[in-house]
Design a protein around this motif. Structure first.
Motif, PDB file in Angstrom:
ATOM      1  N   LEU A  65     -62.777 -33.107 -45.806  1.00  0.00           N
ATOM      2  CA  LEU A  65     -62.535 -33.367 -44.382  1.00  0.00           C
ATOM      3  C   LEU A  65     -62.156 -34.819 -44.080  1.00  0.00           C
ATOM      4  O   LEU A  65     -61.917 -35.161 -42.925  1.00  0.00           O
ATOM      5  CB  LEU A  65     -63.788 -33.022 -43.564  1.00  0.00           C
ATOM      6  CG  LEU A  65     -64.269 -31.586 -43.607  1.00  0.00           C
ATOM      7  CD1 LEU A  65     -65.541 -31.445 -42.776  1.00  0.00           C
ATOM      8  CD2 LEU A  65     -63.199 -30.631 -43.120  1.00  0.00           C
ATOM      9  N   ALA A  66     -62.137 -35.691 -45.089  1.00  0.00           N
ATOM     10  CA  ALA A  66     -62.005 -37.124 -44.851  1.00  0.00           C
ATOM     11  C   ALA A  66     -60.565 -37.634 -44.770  1.00  0.00           C
ATOM     12  O   ALA A  66     -60.355 -38.830 -44.614  1.00  0.00           O
ATOM     13  CB  ALA A  66     -62.773 -37.898 -45.922  1.00  0.00           C
ATOM     14  N   LYS A  67     -59.589 -36.770 -44.842  1.00  0.00           N
ATOM     15  CA  LYS A  67     -58.200 -37.212 -44.732  1.00  0.00           C
ATOM     16  C   LYS A  67     -57.918 -37.604 -43.274  1.00  0.00           C
ATOM     17  O   LYS A  67     -58.404 -36.959 -42.347  1.00  0.00           O
ATOM     18  CB  LYS A  67     -57.269 -36.116 -45.199  1.00  0.00           C
ATOM     19  CG  LYS A  67     -57.501 -35.784 -46.673  1.00  0.00           C
ATOM     20  CD  LYS A  67     -56.448 -34.921 -47.235  1.00  0.00           C
ATOM     21  CE  LYS A  67     -56.605 -34.620 -48.699  1.00  0.00           C
ATOM     22  NZ  LYS A  67     -57.851 -34.892 -49.340  1.00  0.00           N
ATOM     23  N   PRO A  68     -57.134 -38.660 -43.058  1.00  0.00           N
ATOM     24  CA  PRO A  68     -56.929 -39.182 -41.699  1.00  0.00           C
ATOM     25  C   PRO A  68     -56.491 -38.137 -40.675  1.00  0.00           C
ATOM     26  O   PRO A  68     -57.028 -38.099 -39.565  1.00  0.00           O
ATOM     27  CB  PRO A  68     -55.853 -40.260 -41.883  1.00  0.00           C
ATOM     28  CG  PRO A  68     -56.017 -40.705 -43.293  1.00  0.00           C
ATOM     29  CD  PRO A  68     -56.439 -39.489 -44.057  1.00  0.00           C
ATOM     30  N   ASP A  69     -55.528 -37.290 -41.015  1.00  0.00           N
ATOM     31  CA  ASP A  69     -55.066 -36.291 -40.041  1.00  0.00           C
ATOM     32  C   ASP A  69     -56.161 -35.277 -39.729  1.00  0.00           C
ATOM     33  O   ASP A  69     -56.287 -34.820 -38.590  1.00  0.00           O
ATOM     34  CB  ASP A  69     -53.822 -35.570 -40.560  1.00  0.00           C
ATOM     35  CG  ASP A  69     -52.587 -36.450 -40.547  1.00  0.00           C
ATOM     36  OD1 ASP A  69     -52.594 -37.487 -39.843  1.00  0.00           O
ATOM     37  OD2 ASP A  69     -51.608 -36.118 -41.238  1.00  0.00           O
ATOM     38  N   THR A  70     -56.953 -34.936 -40.737  1.00  0.00           N
ATOM     39  CA  THR A  70     -58.053 -33.992 -40.538  1.00  0.00           C
ATOM     40  C   THR A  70     -59.112 -34.598 -39.635  1.00  0.00           C
ATOM     41  O   THR A  70     -59.615 -33.949 -38.712  1.00  0.00           O
ATOM     42  CB  THR A  70     -58.664 -33.575 -41.887  1.00  0.00           C
ATOM     43  OG1 THR A  70     -57.623 -33.057 -42.726  1.00  0.00           O
ATOM     44  CG2 THR A  70     -59.739 -32.530 -41.706  1.00  0.00           C
ATOM     45  N   VAL A  71     -59.458 -35.873 -39.887  1.00  0.00           N
ATOM     46  CA  VAL A  71     -60.458 -36.555 -39.060  1.00  0.00           C
ATOM     47  C   VAL A  71     -59.976 -36.644 -37.618  1.00  0.00           C
ATOM     48  O   VAL A  71     -60.743 -36.384 -36.684  1.00  0.00           O
ATOM     49  CB  VAL A  71     -60.796 -37.958 -39.630  1.00  0.00           C
ATOM     50  CG1 VAL A  71     -61.716 -38.718 -38.688  1.00  0.00           C
ATOM     51  CG2 VAL A  71     -61.421 -37.847 -41.012  1.00  0.00           C
ATOM     52  N   THR A  72     -58.705 -36.976 -37.423  1.00  0.00           N
ATOM     53  CA  THR A  72     -58.153 -37.070 -36.069  1.00  0.00           C
ATOM     54  C   THR A  72     -58.236 -35.716 -35.366  1.00  0.00           C
ATOM     55  O   THR A  72     -58.638 -35.642 -34.196  1.00  0.00           O
ATOM     56  CB  THR A  72     -56.696 -37.563 -36.111  1.00  0.00           C
ATOM     57  OG1 THR A  72     -56.676 -38.867 -36.696  1.00  0.00           O
ATOM     58  CG2 THR A  72     -56.083 -37.619 -34.725  1.00  0.00           C
ATOM     59  N   ALA A  73     -57.883 -34.648 -36.066  1.00  0.00           N
ATOM     60  CA  ALA A  73     -57.947 -33.309 -35.463  1.00  0.00           C
ATOM     61  C   ALA A  73     -59.386 -32.930 -35.137  1.00  0.00           C
ATOM     62  O   ALA A  73     -59.667 -32.417 -34.047  1.00  0.00           O
ATOM     63  CB  ALA A  73     -57.324 -32.282 -36.408  1.00  0.00           C
ATOM     64  N   LEU A  74     -60.305 -33.192 -36.058  1.00  0.00           N
ATOM     65  CA  LEU A  74     -61.714 -32.873 -35.811  1.00  0.00           C
ATOM     66  C   LEU A  74     -62.287 -33.716 -34.679  1.00  0.00           C
ATOM     67  O   LEU A  74     -63.106 -33.239 -33.896  1.00  0.00           O
ATOM     68  CB  LEU A  74     -62.541 -33.065 -37.079  1.00  0.00           C
ATOM     69  CG  LEU A  74     -62.316 -32.021 -38.169  1.00  0.00           C
ATOM     70  CD1 LEU A  74     -63.075 -32.404 -39.436  1.00  0.00           C
ATOM     71  CD2 LEU A  74     -62.737 -30.649 -37.684  1.00  0.00           C
ATOM     72  N   GLN A  75     -61.843 -34.959 -34.585  1.00  0.00           N
ATOM     73  CA  GLN A  75     -62.295 -35.820 -33.488  1.00  0.00           C
ATOM     74  C   GLN A  75     -61.848 -35.232 -32.150  1.00  0.00           C
ATOM     75  O   GLN A  75     -62.640 -35.174 -31.200  1.00  0.00           O
ATOM     76  CB  GLN A  75     -61.736 -37.228 -33.659  1.00  0.00           C
ATOM     77  CG  GLN A  75     -62.099 -38.164 -32.524  1.00  0.00           C
ATOM     78  CD  GLN A  75     -61.604 -39.562 -32.777  1.00  0.00           C
ATOM     79  OE1 GLN A  75     -62.240 -40.295 -33.509  1.00  0.00           O
ATOM     80  NE2 GLN A  75     -60.468 -39.921 -32.202  1.00  0.00           N
ATOM     81  N   GLU A  76     -60.610 -34.773 -32.061  1.00  0.00           N
ATOM     82  CA  GLU A  76     -60.118 -34.188 -30.811  1.00  0.00           C
ATOM     83  C   GLU A  76     -60.873 -32.898 -30.470  1.00  0.00           C
ATOM     84  O   GLU A  76     -61.229 -32.677 -29.312  1.00  0.00           O
ATOM     85  CB  GLU A  76     -58.612 -33.927 -30.882  1.00  0.00           C
ATOM     86  CG  GLU A  76     -57.791 -35.193 -30.871  1.00  0.00           C
ATOM     87  CD  GLU A  76     -58.110 -36.121 -29.705  1.00  0.00           C
ATOM     88  OE1 GLU A  76     -58.164 -35.654 -28.547  1.00  0.00           O
ATOM     89  OE2 GLU A  76     -58.331 -37.322 -29.938  1.00  0.00           O
ATOM     90  N   LEU A  77     -61.126 -32.060 -31.466  1.00  0.00           N
ATOM     91  CA  LEU A  77     -61.897 -30.841 -31.224  1.00  0.00           C
ATOM     92  C   LEU A  77     -63.316 -31.168 -30.771  1.00  0.00           C
ATOM     93  O   LEU A  77     -63.858 -30.518 -29.872  1.00  0.00           O
ATOM     94  CB  LEU A  77     -61.931 -29.974 -32.490  1.00  0.00           C
ATOM     95  CG  LEU A  77     -60.615 -29.299 -32.866  1.00  0.00           C
ATOM     96  CD1 LEU A  77     -60.736 -28.649 -34.242  1.00  0.00           C
ATOM     97  CD2 LEU A  77     -60.207 -28.293 -31.812  1.00  0.00           C
ATOM     98  N   THR A  78     -63.909 -32.177 -31.392  1.00  0.00           N
ATOM     99  CA  THR A  78     -65.265 -32.582 -31.026  1.00  0.00           C
ATOM    100  C   THR A  78     -65.291 -33.141 -29.608  1.00  0.00           C
ATOM    101  O   THR A  78     -66.195 -32.837 -28.824  1.00  0.00           O
ATOM    102  CB  THR A  78     -65.812 -33.609 -32.039  1.00  0.00           C
ATOM    103  OG1 THR A  78     -65.718 -33.063 -33.352  1.00  0.00           O
ATOM    104  CG2 THR A  78     -67.255 -33.966 -31.737  1.00  0.00           C
ATOM    105  N   ARG A  79     -64.287 -33.938 -29.252  1.00  0.00           N
ATOM    106  CA  ARG A  79     -64.194 -34.454 -27.883  1.00  0.00           C
ATOM    107  C   ARG A  79     -64.102 -33.316 -26.878  1.00  0.00           C
ATOM    108  O   ARG A  79     -64.712 -33.363 -25.816  1.00  0.00           O
ATOM    109  CB  ARG A  79     -62.986 -35.379 -27.741  1.00  0.00           C
ATOM    110  CG  ARG A  79     -63.154 -36.738 -28.362  1.00  0.00           C
ATOM    111  CD  ARG A  79     -61.902 -37.555 -28.224  1.00  0.00           C
ATOM    112  NE  ARG A  79     -62.096 -38.920 -28.686  1.00  0.00           N
ATOM    113  CZ  ARG A  79     -61.132 -39.823 -28.725  1.00  0.00           C
ATOM    114  NH1 ARG A  79     -59.906 -39.522 -28.328  1.00  0.00           N
ATOM    115  NH2 ARG A  79     -61.380 -41.044 -29.156  1.00  0.00           N
TER     116      ARG A  79
END
Length: 165
Positions: A65-79
């Motif tokens: 899960l630590a790839k930049p695009d994955t983190v960005t997507a997960l951050q948006e979902l979490t928000r």
């Protein structure tokens, strides 16, 4: 107080940030459980944002899960999950497996390369489009290096332009 002042969003309180962090941690914990990924979650509040860091011991599968695009997507979902529970926009920052530190190092290298172009005679150097958080990091790095930067463009095309002071 004018109507505009009354309608202006207020900065989240410390308790609001703690609540955001708790909601986000529950969301991420459930995701990790579903995906059978090991990770420990730390919650912090600083500079008006909730920060969530997910870490794991060596040999963990967290790097999935630590790839930049994955983190960005997960951050948006979490928000979005936080916003659904609080009815407030969230500026939460998510870090998985040190991805934010790694990205900050990449951004520093990009800034150094751009500054070298300016030192070689270019009037300015435009960087690729970035998220608002990444642009903030870039502005801080540029300032530390003694140069000037501004964000230009709209939406997904918003990027930073660096110039000499």
């Amino acid at each position: 107080m004018t109507q505009i002042e009354a309608d202006a969003p207020t900065a989240p309180s410390e308790q609001d940030l703690v609540d955001e962090g708790d909601i986000a941690a529950d969301y991420i914990e459930e995701l990790l459980d579903i995906a059978d990924i090991d990770g420990d979650i730390d919650i912090d509040a600083r500079a008006g944002r909730a920060y969530l860091s997910v870490t794991a011991t060596a040999g963990s599968n967290l790097d999935l899960l630590a790839k930049p695009d994955t983190v960005t997507a997960l951050q948006e979902l979490t928000r979005l999950a936080v916003q659904a529970k609080t009815s407030r926009f969230s500026r939460l920052i998510l870090d998985i497996g040190g991805s934010r530190d790694a990205r900050a190092e990449e951004l520093a290298a990009i800034v150094d390369h751009a500054i070298s172009r300016i030192e070689a005679g270019a009037a300015s150097a435009s960087l690729p489009p970035m998220t608002s958080y990444e642009r903030k990091l870039v502005h801080d790095i540029v300032s530390e290096r003694g140069y000037h930067s501004e964000s230009e463009g709209e939406g997904r095309d918003r990027h930073t332009v660096i110039t000499a002071k």
